[in-house]
Design a protein around this motif. Sequence first.
Motif, PDB file in Angstrom:
ATOM      1  N   MET A  70       0.800  -1.242   0.000  1.00  6.53           N
ATOM      2  CA  MET A  70       0.000   0.000   0.000  1.00  6.53           C
ATOM      3  C   MET A  70       0.822   1.276   0.000  1.00  6.53           C
ATOM      4  SD  MET A  70      -3.113  -0.724   2.613  1.00  6.53           S
ATOM      5  CE  MET A  70      -3.719   0.954   2.417  1.00  6.53           C
ATOM      6  N   HIS A  71       2.132   1.159   0.222  1.00  5.93           N
ATOM      7  CA  HIS A  71       2.928   2.397   0.281  1.00  5.93           C
ATOM      8  C   HIS A  71       4.406   2.049   0.118  1.00  5.93           C
ATOM      9  CE1 HIS A  71       4.061   6.473   1.493  1.00  5.93           C
ATOM     10  NE2 HIS A  71       5.018   5.910   2.216  1.00  5.93           N
ATOM     11  N   VAL A  72       4.966   2.529  -0.984  1.00  2.00           N
ATOM     12  CA  VAL A  72       6.379   2.247  -1.269  1.00  2.00           C
ATOM     13  C   VAL A  72       6.898   3.366  -2.169  1.00  2.00           C
ATOM     14  CG1 VAL A  72       5.698   0.714  -3.183  1.00  2.00           C
ATOM     15  CG2 VAL A  72       7.977   0.461  -2.165  1.00  2.00           C
ATOM     16  N   HIS A  73       8.192   3.682  -2.028  1.00  3.07           N
ATOM     17  CA  HIS A  73       8.796   4.757  -2.830  1.00  3.07           C
ATOM     18  C   HIS A  73       9.745   4.110  -3.831  1.00  3.07           C
ATOM     19  CE1 HIS A  73       7.770   8.135   0.087  1.00  3.07           C
ATOM     20  NE2 HIS A  73       7.605   7.071   0.846  1.00  3.07           N
ATOM     21  N   TYR A  74       9.348   4.110  -5.119  1.00  4.19           N
ATOM     22  CA  TYR A  74      10.239   3.437  -6.072  1.00  4.19           C
ATOM     23  C   TYR A  74      11.597   4.140  -6.212  1.00  4.19           C
ATOM     24  CZ  TYR A  74      10.481   5.732 -10.728  1.00  4.19           C
ATOM     25  OH  TYR A  74      10.779   6.529 -11.786  1.00  4.19           O
ATOM     26  N   SER A 225      -0.188  10.234   0.793  1.00  4.42           N
ATOM     27  CA  SER A 225       0.668  11.156   1.526  1.00  4.42           C
ATOM     28  C   SER A 225       1.160  10.478   2.802  1.00  4.42           C
ATOM     29  CB  SER A 225      -0.102  12.449   1.848  1.00  4.42           C
ATOM     30  OG  SER A 225       0.787  13.433   2.330  1.00  4.42           O
ATOM     31  N   HIS A 226       1.769  11.269   3.669  1.00  7.87           N
ATOM     32  CA  HIS A 226       2.261  10.775   4.966  1.00  7.87           C
ATOM     33  C   HIS A 226       1.601  11.578   6.079  1.00  7.87           C
ATOM     34  CE1 HIS A 226       5.631   9.919   2.147  1.00  7.87           C
ATOM     35  NE2 HIS A 226       5.811   8.847   2.883  1.00  7.87           N
ATOM     36  N   VAL A 227       1.398  10.941   7.225  1.00  8.47           N
ATOM     37  CA  VAL A 227       0.861  11.674   8.372  1.00  8.47           C
ATOM     38  C   VAL A 227       1.292  11.039   9.696  1.00  8.47           C
ATOM     39  CG1 VAL A 227      -1.363  10.436   8.621  1.00  8.47           C
ATOM     40  CG2 VAL A 227      -1.225  12.844   9.243  1.00  8.47           C
ATOM     41  N   TYR A 263      -2.903   7.197   3.624  1.00  7.29           N
ATOM     42  CA  TYR A 263      -1.935   7.924   4.447  1.00  7.29           C
ATOM     43  C   TYR A 263      -0.968   6.955   5.103  1.00  7.29           C
ATOM     44  CZ  TYR A 263      -4.165  12.155   3.300  1.00  7.29           C
ATOM     45  OH  TYR A 263      -4.613  13.215   2.557  1.00  7.29           O
ATOM     46  N   ALA A 264       0.310   7.149   4.825  1.00  6.21           N
ATOM     47  CA  ALA A 264       1.332   6.289   5.413  1.00  6.21           C
ATOM     48  C   ALA A 264       1.519   6.659   6.876  1.00  6.21           C
ATOM     49  CB  ALA A 264       2.643   6.432   4.658  1.00  6.21           C
ATOM     50  N   HIS A 265       1.678   5.627   7.695  1.00  8.31           N
ATOM     51  CA  HIS A 265       2.106   5.679   9.106  1.00  8.31           C
ATOM     52  C   HIS A 265       0.966   5.844  10.109  1.00  8.31           C
ATOM     53  CE1 HIS A 265       5.866   5.346   7.204  1.00  8.31           C
ATOM     54  NE2 HIS A 265       5.801   6.540   6.652  1.00  8.31           N
ATOM     55  N   CYS A 266       0.355   7.033  10.240  1.00  7.03           N
ATOM     56  CA  CYS A 266      -0.810   7.173  11.153  1.00  7.03           C
ATOM     57  C   CYS A 266      -0.489   6.643  12.550  1.00  7.03           C
ATOM     58  CB  CYS A 266      -2.023   6.409  10.586  1.00  7.03           C
ATOM     59  SG  CYS A 266      -2.517   6.929   8.943  1.00  7.03           S
ATOM     60  N   SER A 315       5.464  -1.703   2.682  1.00  8.83           N
ATOM     61  CA  SER A 315       6.911  -1.811   2.946  1.00  8.83           C
ATOM     62  C   SER A 315       7.523  -0.453   3.291  1.00  8.83           C
ATOM     63  CB  SER A 315       7.628  -2.384   1.724  1.00  8.83           C
ATOM     64  OG  SER A 315       7.613  -1.443   0.659  1.00  8.83           O
ATOM     65  N   ASP A 316       7.009   0.631   2.676  1.00  8.82           N
ATOM     66  CA  ASP A 316       7.642   1.950   2.766  1.00  8.82           C
ATOM     67  C   ASP A 316       9.137   1.922   2.458  1.00  8.82           C
ATOM     68  OD1 ASP A 316       7.689   4.734   3.090  1.00  8.82           O
ATOM     69  OD2 ASP A 316       8.251   4.571   5.205  1.00  8.82           O
ATOM     70  N   VAL A 317       9.575   1.033   1.579  1.00  5.42           N
ATOM     71  CA  VAL A 317      10.946   1.156   1.070  1.00  5.42           C
ATOM     72  C   VAL A 317      11.103   2.550   0.503  1.00  5.42           C
ATOM     73  CG1 VAL A 317      12.322   0.478  -0.974  1.00  5.42           C
ATOM     74  CG2 VAL A 317      11.408  -1.289   0.571  1.00  5.42           C
TER      75      VAL A 317
HETATM   76 ZN    ZN Z   1       6.675   6.792   2.733  1.00  2.00          ZN
END
Ligand code: ZN
Length: 429
Positions: A70-74, A225-227, A263-266, A315-317
């Motif tokens: 659901m959330h990864v940075h290529y 996004s991130h929060v 939203y990533a993290h929360c 993963s949020d790589v």
């Molecule tokens: Zn991220």
Amino acid sequence: MKALRAALLRFDDHGHTVYEADGALVLAPDAQGRQRVLDVGPATEVLHRHPQVVVTHLPGRLLAPGFVDMHVHYPQVDVIGSPASGLLPWLENYTFPQEARFADPAHAQAVAQVFLDELLRNGVTTALAFATSHPQSAQALFEAAQARRLRLITGKCLMDRHAPDGVRDETEQSLIDSEALIARWHGVDRLGYAITPRFAPSCSDAQMQGAGELAARHPDVWIQSHVAENRDEIAWVRQLYPQARSYLDVYRHFGLLRNRAVYAHCIHFDQADRELMRSSGAAAAVSPTSNLFLGSGFFDFEAAERVGFLHGLASDVGGGTSFSPFETMKAAYFVGRMAVEQGGVHKPGLSLTPGQLWWQHTAGAARALGLEGVVGNLAPGCEGDVLVLNPQATPLLARRTQAANSPEELLFALIVLGDDRVVEKVFIA
Ligand code: ZN
Ligand code: GUN
């Protein structure tokens, strides 16, 4: 039409695991030529219903839905394992310099291939990915994913302030570029666009406002996004938006909370934040390897379940340390186990079951993305993104899984001991 026969893992509508010791999966092409699940269940019953179908028998293997990240940075493939005292120095010292390189389309194209290779080697068949602020970085990933017929969602990062030259964009142009990428790619083949304000500190009010207006004009486009990841970040947002009730409330103010907003993290949420997540239909992408690596904190799985907002695993790589869903599920289990003191109250840890962990990285993640019944499961009608897993992939796994007395024990052994070696084959649609 063709069929695969092996042990099989899928989920019912309530998110409960359905395990067939001897299962079969029948796949047939749809009008676009994509393989979809036509039938699934115990092998004897399914094959009786389809007597003519060609069957590939895979004894000793486990068929499972492709994982959903659901959330990864290529662009952060080359940032993995860069240590820092926390999120903000990590961004400044490692991440932004790497992302600046994506101004070069050739670099973006090369990394896009590496990224997709890594996803697939690890059994991830759907991803919601950040690109960089350079539109050509999103373009490169779309082209690479299209060539592989993947279901992939990405978007160019919006970041017009508090970021260095080379990655900072320009307010008006950033919105024009986003709109053009939506027109070019959203809904093409299996691709989708995500409006991508990086996080509140990196976007001016005008850019946030523009992102919200874009989201209102394109209700089926994603937002990412991130929060509430890190305490220093939250203090910074409080300075920038003293009038906002909370960090999450900043996104609400700009019209950026809705279905398909991820939203990533929360992590550092209160009750009102969690209720806002639920009432808005926004989803949390939970990234435990990243949160442990950057020392960000622990997602509260119990509170998320209790309030009932959408959430799934990611993963949020490159803040995350691994592309492997097995590593992410294992880290989620560890985080769930943590007992915490909250407002003087002792909250004991919980034990997420292997079925819950697996669901949150497949069908549950698909639901959170608004893609339930499309990916993340092996239910009839789902696109045929199918993994062939080998529970004997390593000597220790072979020993441990042979001694498993139940499907739960088998899945737990895979989560704790598994990695990319378990993923023997990946079918894409
Ligand atoms: Zn991220
Ligand atoms: N917040 C803003 N940008 C980022 C990023 O790239 N990674 C993580 N983990 N948090 C962020």
